[in-house]
Design a protein around this motif. Structure first.
Motif, PDB file in Angstrom:
ATOM      1  N   LEU A 193      47.508  60.663  46.991  1.00  0.00           N
ATOM      2  CA  LEU A 193      48.847  61.131  47.347  1.00  0.00           C
ATOM      3  C   LEU A 193      49.316  60.456  48.630  1.00  0.00           C
ATOM      4  O   LEU A 193      50.484  60.083  48.753  1.00  0.00           O
ATOM      5  CB  LEU A 193      48.822  62.648  47.511  1.00  0.00           C
ATOM      6  N   PHE A 194      48.373  60.262  49.575  1.00  0.00           N
ATOM      7  CA  PHE A 194      48.724  59.573  50.821  1.00  0.00           C
ATOM      8  C   PHE A 194      49.155  58.135  50.528  1.00  0.00           C
ATOM      9  O   PHE A 194      50.147  57.649  51.075  1.00  0.00           O
ATOM     10  CB  PHE A 194      47.520  59.594  51.758  1.00  0.00           C
ATOM     11  N   PHE A 232      56.324  44.289  54.033  1.00  0.00           N
ATOM     12  CA  PHE A 232      56.183  43.218  55.011  1.00  0.00           C
ATOM     13  C   PHE A 232      56.539  41.885  54.367  1.00  0.00           C
ATOM     14  O   PHE A 232      56.289  41.685  53.187  1.00  0.00           O
ATOM     15  CB  PHE A 232      54.742  43.147  55.494  1.00  0.00           C
ATOM     16  N   ILE A 269      44.274  50.172  56.658  1.00  0.00           N
ATOM     17  CA  ILE A 269      45.346  49.177  56.545  1.00  0.00           C
ATOM     18  C   ILE A 269      44.929  48.050  55.611  1.00  0.00           C
ATOM     19  O   ILE A 269      45.668  47.639  54.708  1.00  0.00           O
ATOM     20  CB  ILE A 269      45.708  48.613  57.932  1.00  0.00           C
ATOM     21  N   VAL A 312      56.322  62.004  42.385  1.00  0.00           N
ATOM     22  CA  VAL A 312      56.377  62.110  43.850  1.00  0.00           C
ATOM     23  C   VAL A 312      57.521  61.270  44.391  1.00  0.00           C
ATOM     24  O   VAL A 312      58.263  61.704  45.278  1.00  0.00           O
ATOM     25  CB  VAL A 312      55.023  61.688  44.466  1.00  0.00           C
ATOM     26  N   ILE A 348      60.467  62.868  46.547  1.00  0.00           N
ATOM     27  CA  ILE A 348      60.739  62.392  47.903  1.00  0.00           C
ATOM     28  C   ILE A 348      62.201  61.978  48.023  1.00  0.00           C
ATOM     29  O   ILE A 348      62.847  62.210  49.042  1.00  0.00           O
ATOM     30  CB  ILE A 348      59.805  61.213  48.246  1.00  0.00           C
ATOM     31  N   LEU A 386      52.633  58.342  49.213  1.00  0.00           N
ATOM     32  CA  LEU A 386      53.592  58.688  50.272  1.00  0.00           C
ATOM     33  C   LEU A 386      53.906  57.480  51.139  1.00  0.00           C
ATOM     34  O   LEU A 386      55.063  57.238  51.488  1.00  0.00           O
ATOM     35  CB  LEU A 386      53.013  59.801  51.156  1.00  0.00           C
ATOM     36  N   VAL A 387      52.857  56.715  51.467  1.00  0.00           N
ATOM     37  CA  VAL A 387      53.087  55.541  52.306  1.00  0.00           C
ATOM     38  C   VAL A 387      53.966  54.539  51.571  1.00  0.00           C
ATOM     39  O   VAL A 387      54.860  53.930  52.164  1.00  0.00           O
ATOM     40  CB  VAL A 387      51.749  54.904  52.722  1.00  0.00           C
ATOM     41  N   VAL A 393      41.195  52.946  61.103  1.00  0.00           N
ATOM     42  CA  VAL A 393      42.586  52.504  60.948  1.00  0.00           C
ATOM     43  C   VAL A 393      42.631  51.122  60.315  1.00  0.00           C
ATOM     44  O   VAL A 393      43.395  50.863  59.382  1.00  0.00           O
ATOM     45  CB  VAL A 393      43.294  52.510  62.322  1.00  0.00           C
ATOM     46  N   TYR A 451      46.401  40.658  65.251  1.00  0.00           N
ATOM     47  CA  TYR A 451      46.097  42.015  65.714  1.00  0.00           C
ATOM     48  C   TYR A 451      44.791  42.543  65.153  1.00  0.00           C
ATOM     49  O   TYR A 451      43.906  42.957  65.881  1.00  0.00           O
ATOM     50  CB  TYR A 451      47.236  42.975  65.358  1.00  0.00           C
ATOM     51  N   TRP A 503      56.347  55.118  49.567  1.00  0.00           N
ATOM     52  CA  TRP A 503      57.753  55.501  49.589  1.00  0.00           C
ATOM     53  C   TRP A 503      58.265  55.742  50.989  1.00  0.00           C
ATOM     54  O   TRP A 503      59.344  56.285  51.173  1.00  0.00           O
ATOM     55  CB  TRP A 503      57.970  56.720  48.702  1.00  0.00           C
ATOM     56  N   THR A 504      57.431  55.381  51.995  1.00  0.00           N
ATOM     57  CA  THR A 504      57.872  55.554  53.375  1.00  0.00           C
ATOM     58  C   THR A 504      58.184  54.225  54.028  1.00  0.00           C
ATOM     59  O   THR A 504      59.177  54.098  54.734  1.00  0.00           O
ATOM     60  CB  THR A 504      56.772  56.269  54.185  1.00  0.00           C
ATOM     61  N   LEU A 505      57.326  53.227  53.772  1.00  0.00           N
ATOM     62  CA  LEU A 505      57.416  51.993  54.543  1.00  0.00           C
ATOM     63  C   LEU A 505      58.107  50.884  53.769  1.00  0.00           C
ATOM     64  O   LEU A 505      57.898  50.753  52.565  1.00  0.00           O
ATOM     65  CB  LEU A 505      56.010  51.521  54.911  1.00  0.00           C
ATOM     66  N   PRO A 506      58.902  50.078  54.476  1.00  0.00           N
ATOM     67  CA  PRO A 506      59.439  48.879  53.832  1.00  0.00           C
ATOM     68  C   PRO A 506      58.357  47.809  53.736  1.00  0.00           C
ATOM     69  O   PRO A 506      57.341  47.879  54.422  1.00  0.00           O
ATOM     70  CB  PRO A 506      60.543  48.443  54.784  1.00  0.00           C
TER      71      PRO A 506
END
Lengths: 430, 174
Positions: free
Chosen positions: A386-387, A398, A219, A34, A38, A390-391, A215, A410, A393-396
């Motif tokens: 898979l989610f 922290f 997280i 994946v 991507i 995907l996350v 949510v 928060y 390879w999407t987010l930098p």
């Protein structure tokens, strides 16, 4: 115990072990492929056994052989506590594995009036077990980083600790809000609660009933599994590799596999608590048992369509480009796999046909419903895995102070607020 | 603040970005699109299936493996002056000089070896050579071997490589 009870107990245990352990090579492969797709490249796809590549899954098994046979390097400066150093990857791995074992794969089976839980460990306090055992995983990371006597490893485990203190609280509070909503700490009862509807038309999934808790839970589970974007414990650019700097070969692989098992476990918990677990939307187990014929017919129509799609996709994609001269057995592999898929489909169709001819209420129908639910569960599990990928390879990533900031400023107030509102609604403001 | 400081606008302060989840959604949309486009047609992924497919876009300026050139009459161009070995920052060029046996010049290398495991491919040897005897225009980007000795290129091997970009032809005005 009746023979049926023993078979179901053994079957669910084996299924749990397979879903957790066999998922590791599949997830490793899936993540690499994946990631490649991507980023518009291919990923590992060459390793094969007699021409059978299976898209490259074989690579994972080759990696296992390599890791087992590889030399175990030991840092010579570690004089005492070697056994704990050896044990710490096992702790992380075992914690994630054991936490997975309380996930129900299907609704309670009634065979001959006996209630059998399709759960590797048939306990009714699943949430507490998950929270308790799942949190032990970080102990392995602590011990590993601390006992390595290496400043990078120590920094890695300190960062893992800093992350844990900022995430366990929102995680626990969001779970408490969900417990209040479902009024149970039993995973299976939670799934049964979610088979109803809210507002008359939406499935009563946790993510729709408790969006805020959902949510926060997702997280925090990302942080709990130590995965990107919260993979602060391991940072190649800052602290070499983090807590597993001094680990080699199979000891490193235990940490590595532990991460994937933890990710699998987190996915299972998320879909069980928020996405209706093994349930299809709008469909309860009772309706499936009474109208199994309709579901079986529907499945018998849908399954060949899916298999047809898979075969078409494979024929289109499982071949080499004209510029690459050698085929390497891919054509043969496609043919064999096509045949195997067709035979499997025919077998499943035959079994379903046989079950529809049986009178309702028999053990075979109940088992078929359970198997269908297991199929739904595995599909959802893969989708959420898979989610996760995907996350990643999407987010930098922290920074770890940002993680703490997010957790304390928060998520904790939000989780408290959510808990407060939930409590008000559940008690009716009384 | 000094006048010559350029203030770069800082992004990520809008409500949407500060809320973070919409931004994650946007990002996942992009990765998802790439993923499904590529899954739909894996053979169209623009990746080179090395080693079956070889790169066809190596430019003339690419520093490939070294080679030793020949003179127009076919003799070795190198005069064993040690300029390349002196210029080499990695000390990976080994030259043993001998008297010229082919009668073309005064000196020639008896042994000329480059340890490519040490070499940093800086091109200083090519710069230093007064006879244009060593070049890095073979276009060879991959050298494989089974042991360390395989990576020490001897004179015969260096002489056997051909220039990949036809530089000789252009110099000769062909």
């Amino acid at each position: 115990m009746s023979p049926a009870a023993i078979i179901v107990a053994l079957g669910s245990f084996v299924l749990g072990a397979l879903l957790a352990l066999l998922m590791i090579p599949v997830l490793v492969w899936l993540e690499r492929r994946v990631a490649g797709l991507i980023q518009d490249r291919l990923g590992p796809n060459r390793t094969n056994i007699a021409g059978f590549r299976l898209g490259g899954v074989v690579q994972s098994f080759a990696d296992v052989i390599k890791l087992v046979l590889k030399e175990e390097y030991y840092p010579a400066h570690i004089k005492t506590g070697r056994w704990l150093l050896m044990l710490s990857p096992v702790i992380t791995f075992a914690a994630a594995l054991l936490a997975f074992m309380v996930i129900p794969f299907a609704d309670t089976l009634y065979i001959g009036g006996e209630a059998l839980r399709v759960q590797p460990l048939p306990v009714d306090f699943g949430v507490l077990w998950y929270l308790g055992v799942g949190a032990v995983g970080v102990v392995g990371i602590f011990f590993g980083g601390w006992l390595s006597h290496n400043k990078y490893a120590l920094l890695g485990s300190v960062r893992a600790g800093s992350m844990m203190v900022s995430y366990e609280l929102p995680l626990g509070l969001s779970v408490v809000a969900l417990i209040l909503t479902y009024n149970t700490i039993d995973f299976n009862a939670m799934v049964q609660w979610q088979s109803g509807t809210v507002l008359g038309f939406l499935p009563a999934w946790g993510i729709l009933v408790q969006p805020l808790a959902a949510v926060i839970l997702i997280i925090t589970l990302f942080a709990e599994t130590n995965r990107a974007p919260f993979s602060v414990a391991e940072g190649e650019s800052e602290i070499v590799a983090g807590f597993f700097t001094e680990y080699t070969a199979m000891k490193f692989a235990m940490y590595f596999m532990g991460e994937y098992v933890a990710m699998n476990t987190a996915s299972a918990v998320v879909i069980t608590m928020l996405f209706g677990g093994y349930q299809l939307p709008w469909v309860g187990t009772a309706s499936m048992l009474t109208h199994f014929d309709y579901y079986a017919w529907g499945y018998m129509v849908v399954l060949p369509l899916i298999v047809f799609g898979v075969i078409r996709w494979m024929r289109k994609n499982n071949r080499v480009r004209p510029t690459v001269s050698t085929d390497g057995g891919r054509g043969f592999e496609t043919k064999v796999l096509t045949g195997a898929l067709i035979i499997m489909t025919l077998l499943i169709e035959g079994a379903l046909l046989w079950v529809t001819l049986l009178p309702e209420g028999t053990a075979a129908v109940a088992t078929a419903v359970a198997l269908l639910q297991i199929a739904v569960f595995v599909t959802k599990l893969m989708a959420f895995n898979l989610f996760f990928i995907l996350v990643r390879w999407t987010l930098p990533r922290f920074r770890f102070d940002q993680v703490q900031y997010l957790g304390w400023y928060y998520l904790l107030p939000l989780a408290l607020f959510n808990l407060f509102v939930t409590a008000l609604v559940v008690t009716g403001g009384a | 603040m000094p006048r010559n400081v350029k203030v770069v606008p800082r992004h990520g302060r809008e409500t949407k970005d500060r809320f973070y989840l919409p931004a994650i959604y946007e990002g996942i949309k992009i990765t998802f699109r790439h993923f499904f486009d590529n899954v739909n047609d894996i053979t169209a992924v623009d990746a080179l299936e090395y080693p079956e497919e070889q790169p066809g876009d190596i430019t003339e300026r690419y520093r490939g493996l070294h080679r030793l050139t020949h003179r127009p009459d076919g003799s070795v161009a190198c005069v064993a002056c040690f300029m390349c070995a002196t210029a080499c920052p990695a000390n990976c060029i080994f030259i043993e000089a001998t008297e010229r046996t082919d009668g073309v010049d005064e000196k020639m290398p008896q042994r000329f070896a480059i340890d490519t495991l040490e070499c940093v491919f800086c091109g200083y040897c090519v710069e230093a050579c007064p006879c244009d005897a060593i070049r890095m225009d073979t276009g060879i980007f991959s050298l494989t071997g089974r042991n360390r000795e395989d990576f020490v290129l001897e004179k015969e091997r260096l002489l056997s490589f051909r220039g990949a970009f036809g530089e000789e032809d252009s110099r000769a005005g062909k």
